[in-house]
Write an enzyme that holds these catalytic residues in place. Structure first.
Site, PDB file in Angstrom:
ATOM      1  N   THR A 281       0.837  -1.207   0.000  1.00 28.17           N
ATOM      2  CA  THR A 281       0.000   0.000   0.000  1.00 28.17           C
ATOM      3  C   THR A 281       0.869   1.253   0.000  1.00 28.17           C
ATOM      4  O   THR A 281       1.839   1.340   0.759  1.00 28.17           O
ATOM      5  CB  THR A 281      -0.903   0.027   1.245  1.00 28.17           C
ATOM      6  OG1 THR A 281      -1.727  -1.129   1.244  1.00 28.17           O
ATOM      7  CG2 THR A 281      -1.781   1.267   1.265  1.00 28.17           C
TER       8      THR A 281
ATOM      9  N   CYS B 110      -7.594   1.793   6.916  1.00 22.06           N
ATOM     10  CA  CYS B 110      -6.866   2.889   7.566  1.00 22.06           C
ATOM     11  C   CYS B 110      -7.844   3.932   8.133  1.00 22.06           C
ATOM     12  O   CYS B 110      -9.006   3.988   7.735  1.00 22.06           O
ATOM     13  CB  CYS B 110      -5.955   3.545   6.543  1.00 22.06           C
ATOM     14  SG  CYS B 110      -6.899   4.102   5.153  1.00 22.06           S
TER      15      CYS B 110
ATOM     16  N   LYS C  23     -10.538  -3.808  -0.714  1.00 19.56           N
ATOM     17  CA  LYS C  23     -10.066  -4.763   0.307  1.00 19.56           C
ATOM     18  C   LYS C  23     -10.803  -4.466   1.610  1.00 19.56           C
ATOM     19  O   LYS C  23     -10.549  -3.447   2.263  1.00 19.56           O
ATOM     20  CB  LYS C  23      -8.558  -4.644   0.487  1.00 19.56           C
ATOM     21  CG  LYS C  23      -8.021  -5.669   1.488  1.00 19.56           C
ATOM     22  CD  LYS C  23      -6.516  -5.734   1.456  1.00 19.56           C
ATOM     23  CE  LYS C  23      -5.974  -6.754   2.425  1.00 19.56           C
ATOM     24  NZ  LYS C  23      -4.506  -6.835   2.360  1.00 19.56           N
TER      25      LYS C  23
ATOM     26  N   ASN D 105      -8.670  -7.982   5.215  1.00 21.93           N
ATOM     27  CA  ASN D 105      -7.453  -7.511   5.886  1.00 21.93           C
ATOM     28  C   ASN D 105      -7.322  -8.198   7.258  1.00 21.93           C
ATOM     29  O   ASN D 105      -8.064  -9.114   7.586  1.00 21.93           O
ATOM     30  CB  ASN D 105      -7.493  -5.987   6.014  1.00 21.93           C
ATOM     31  CG  ASN D 105      -6.100  -5.381   5.859  1.00 21.93           C
ATOM     32  OD1 ASN D 105      -5.142  -5.882   6.449  1.00 21.93           O
ATOM     33  ND2 ASN D 105      -5.977  -4.325   5.079  1.00 21.93           N
TER      34      ASN D 105
END
Ligand SMILES: Cc1cc2nc3c(=O)[nH]c(=O)nc-3n(C[C@H](O)[C@H](O)[C@H](O)COP(=O)(O)O)c2cc1C
Length: 317
Positions: free
Chosen positions: A49, A132, A167, A194
């Site tokens: 990433t 995130c 994802k 994830n």
């Protein structure tokens, strides 16, 4: 009947055709891997990433190991998009496999801008790492809020003609809600998923084991959870689901495919045995031959019922 010709391992992921269903999970390989295995044998190569800015990542320690799981907190250290375009992509140029970029950002707008910035013919698809924190939602992960998930995927799809993959994070109550939202927003595929949010404490030092206190649990111990989520998502959406979580061998990959995955990603196992992915490709071919399947795609969703429908298990325990 057992087929005498080699099975067709190719799978379709949205508008892409991959030569086989095996690829690395983002962040678990680096350029040096090209000297260890023939990366051209993989269905795709998913890159680490990147974020729009340069990032250091979290304070050490970053990894706590258990027998069947790893708890890590890396914090997405990133060299930024220019490094990706100028150094990372050329490093894989000789590999005969599509390159999949992975992006993350602090705001949905920046996800879109980053997708536009790295749109490049050398990149076959862009994965949205939505695990995130969203700075506009007090740091709550984008992937834990359906509307934030929708906004990120919609902005990326609007910003680039490169296929967008979402994802998903497993750190939600009903992952099928997020799967449907990502599909509606235009994602061509889902990665499920994830790492699972966890924490480790050292009783003797009375301190957390990770510099960031909390981290992501990965490795074989998480496989039953992610396998269940892949099964649920594959039933909920029409786009392909890519299974990810605890895969250490071809048999694990086939289990994910039987549960509904079209392809798989291998993460932590790459650090333990770098040949895991290429061996998994060979194992899937051998499995197809042994089961009389002419194509690996026949495995997807081929899970057979254990009981007659009237006694089939429910989704409660
Ligand atoms: C060291 C490490 C770094 C990772 N970095 C990323 C990353 O940059 N982006 C991402 O989407 N996932 C990242 N992940 C999560 C993996 O891609 C994968 O989703 C997770 O490890 C579950 O798969 P596994 O059980 O096979 O490891 C990372 C995982 C590890 C162990």
């Amino acid at each position: 009947m057992v087929s005498s010709t080699a099975p067709d391992l190719s799978v379709r992921i949205g508008s892409l055709t991959l030569k086989n269903p095996v690829m690395p999970a983002s962040g678990t390989i680096a350029e040096g891997m090209t000297q260890v295995i023939d990366m051209g044998r993989l269905g795709a190569i998913v890159l680490k990433t990147i974020t729009p800015d340069l990032r250091q990542g979290t304070l050490p320690p970053r990894v706590a190991e258990y027998r069947d799981a790893t708890l890590f907190s890396i914090g997405i250290p990133s060299k930024g998009p220019d490094y990706l375009l100028e150094h990372t992509l050329p490093a894989y140029a000789a590999c005969d496999a599509p390159l999949i970029a992975s992006v993350s950002a602090d705001t949905a707008e920046d996800f879109g801008k980053l997708a536009a910035y790295i749109s490049d013919p050398r990149i076959a698809a862009i994965e949205a790492n939505i695990s995130c924190p969203n700075l506009k939602a007090d740091g709550r992960a984008f992937g834990m809020d359906p509307e934030a998930t929708r906004e990120v995927i919609e902005r990326m799809v609007a910003a680039t003609r490169t296929p967008v993959w979402a994802k998903l994070t497993p750190n939600v109550g009903d992952i099928t809600v997020f799967a449907r939202v990502a599909e509606e927003a235009g994602a061509e595929a889902l990665i499920v998923g994830n790492a699972i949010l966890g924490m480790a404490v050292n009783a003797e030092t009375m301190r957390p084991r990770l510099g960031n206190v909390m981290g992501g649990l990965t490795g074989p111990a998480v496989k039953p959870i992610l396998l269940r989520m892949v099964h649920q998502c594959a039933k909920a959406v029409r786009i392909p689901v890519i299974g990810c979580g605890g895969i250490t061998c071809g048999e694990d990959a086939v289990e994910y495919m039987l549960a509904g995955a079209t392809a798989v990603q291998v993460g932590t196992a790459n650090f333990i045995h770098p040949h895991t992915m290429t061996e998994a490709v060979d194992w899937i071919a051998e499995y197809c031959t042994r089961h009389g399947l002419s194509a690996a795609r026949e495995i997807t969703g081929a899970l057979r019922p254990l009981h007659a429908p009237a006694t089939a298990p429910t989704e409660t325990v």
